[in-house]
Design a protein around this motif. Sequence first.
Motif, PDB file in Angstrom:
ATOM      1  N   UNK A 277      27.458 -17.043  27.358  1.00 46.96           N
ATOM      2  CA  UNK A 277      27.665 -17.323  25.943  1.00 46.96           C
ATOM      3  C   UNK A 277      28.051 -18.780  25.741  1.00 46.96           C
ATOM      4  N   UNK A 278      27.330 -19.452  24.851  1.00 41.00           N
ATOM      5  CA  UNK A 278      27.648 -20.831  24.481  1.00 41.00           C
ATOM      6  C   UNK A 278      28.470 -20.811  23.193  1.00 41.00           C
ATOM      7  N   UNK A 279      29.500 -21.656  23.177  1.00 41.93           N
ATOM      8  CA  UNK A 279      30.429 -21.675  22.039  1.00 41.93           C
ATOM      9  C   UNK A 279      30.434 -23.045  21.371  1.00 41.93           C
ATOM     10  N   UNK A 280      30.771 -23.019  20.096  1.00 41.28           N
ATOM     11  CA  UNK A 280      31.088 -24.221  19.330  1.00 41.28           C
ATOM     12  C   UNK A 280      32.601 -24.268  19.195  1.00 41.28           C
ATOM     13  N   UNK A 281      33.211 -25.374  19.641  1.00 38.83           N
ATOM     14  CA  UNK A 281      34.660 -25.543  19.578  1.00 38.83           C
ATOM     15  C   UNK A 281      35.014 -26.679  18.627  1.00 38.83           C
ATOM     16  N   UNK A 282      36.139 -26.535  17.905  1.00 42.34           N
ATOM     17  CA  UNK A 282      36.642 -27.627  17.089  1.00 42.34           C
ATOM     18  C   UNK A 282      38.160 -27.505  16.963  1.00 42.34           C
ATOM     19  N   UNK A 290      35.626 -31.443   4.881  1.00 39.28           N
ATOM     20  CA  UNK A 290      34.330 -31.058   4.339  1.00 39.28           C
ATOM     21  C   UNK A 290      33.172 -31.532   5.209  1.00 39.28           C
ATOM     22  N   UNK A 291      33.274 -32.747   5.739  1.00 39.47           N
ATOM     23  CA  UNK A 291      32.201 -33.267   6.596  1.00 39.47           C
ATOM     24  C   UNK A 291      32.105 -32.463   7.884  1.00 39.47           C
ATOM     25  N   UNK A 292      33.250 -32.110   8.461  1.00 36.61           N
ATOM     26  CA  UNK A 292      33.238 -31.312   9.682  1.00 36.61           C
ATOM     27  C   UNK A 292      32.693 -29.912   9.425  1.00 36.61           C
ATOM     28  N   UNK A 293      33.049 -29.345   8.285  1.00 34.68           N
ATOM     29  CA  UNK A 293      32.507 -28.023   7.956  1.00 34.68           C
ATOM     30  C   UNK A 293      30.989 -28.081   7.844  1.00 34.68           C
ATOM     31  N   UNK A 294      30.502 -29.142   7.209  1.00 35.79           N
ATOM     32  CA  UNK A 294      29.046 -29.323   7.083  1.00 35.79           C
ATOM     33  C   UNK A 294      28.408 -29.451   8.465  1.00 35.79           C
ATOM     34  N   UNK A 295      29.004 -30.259   9.339  1.00 36.82           N
ATOM     35  CA  UNK A 295      28.471 -30.431  10.683  1.00 36.82           C
ATOM     36  C   UNK A 295      28.428 -29.107  11.434  1.00 36.82           C
ATOM     37  N   UNK A 296      29.508 -28.344  11.361  1.00 38.26           N
ATOM     38  CA  UNK A 296      29.540 -27.066  12.081  1.00 38.26           C
ATOM     39  C   UNK A 296      28.477 -26.111  11.547  1.00 38.26           C
ATOM     40  N   UNK A 297      28.228 -26.155  10.256  1.00 40.47           N
ATOM     41  CA  UNK A 297      27.200 -25.300   9.679  1.00 40.47           C
ATOM     42  C   UNK A 297      25.817 -25.691  10.199  1.00 40.47           C
ATOM     43  N   UNK A 298      25.567 -26.997  10.346  1.00 46.33           N
ATOM     44  CA  UNK A 298      24.275 -27.449  10.889  1.00 46.33           C
ATOM     45  C   UNK A 298      24.109 -26.986  12.334  1.00 46.33           C
TER      46      UNK A 298
END
Length: 310
Positions: A277-282, A290-298
């Motif tokens: 399993x590959x994960x996205x971490x922040x 807001x910019x980070x939320x946008x990036x994570x959505x992409x």
Amino acid sequence: MNNPLDSVDLHLIRVLHTVLAESSVSRAAMRLGSTQPAVSSALRRLRAITGDELLVRSGNAMVPTAFGASLIEPTACILREAQRLVEGAGRFDAARSTRLFRLAAADYMDPAFLPQLIATLKREAPQCGVDVLPLSAALDYRHAMAEGEVDVVLGNWLEPPQDLHLAPLLEDEIVCLVAADHPALRRGLDLQQYLQAEHVAPSPLRAAGEGVIDQHLHHLGLQRRIAVHCAFFNLIPGLVARSLLVLTTGRRFCQRYVEAGLAVRILPCPVPFPPLTYYLLWHARAHHDTAHRWLREQVREAASRSPTAT
């Protein structure tokens, strides 16, 4: 008592940076959506404030002065921080933003995933910069995210870090990659043969430790023979194609090299592995930005569009 900063507004900073970066008043005017006389007037104000010419003629071209050149990066930094200030209070305007996104990613993911993600980011946010950093033992990604030096991390862990926000991105099957003329393609690859074979493995992501494959093997009381460690994961299939080395990793990664015509083949792994399993971490500091939320959505959308390995 007047503060010298009162004579400088953000528009002047934007003009200054654009004029210096373009080394041209006319090109700066076009980029700013302004007129040449308006930019020239702003440049005169800036020269009066700084006491420096900032931009001078050199032959048929214009070049920044030494002092002007020294202001290019500081003015860019001011504009980036101002952009963050504006974005923090409302919707992230991807089309107009000039911020820099920094991603740390493992290079053993599906080779098509990152190019697809970067293409999406540059299409939706054409003025934003993107830095892709290697997720390696040299990078303390927890510290980097805490300091704002890295925005998101993409990788896989048997047990992902619990002190960070995370979201699962991709799931993959563990397989073996061997040369197209490897004897195991004729006789099969059982557990004993697998453990006795010579293996190639990526260098561990931690300064001291082992990768997820060997972690799981040790949990099962097993140990393989690693003959070669390689810090450049994308070079490993080429090593496999020219040797009897066995690579154990995700099917998505291996399949791209088979489809590309490299002399390698995929075999089932005789060891029972859980899905990779590959994960996205922040980090929590970026959770509501807001910019980070946008990036994570992409990132999540790019993962959802990634084709399933077969």
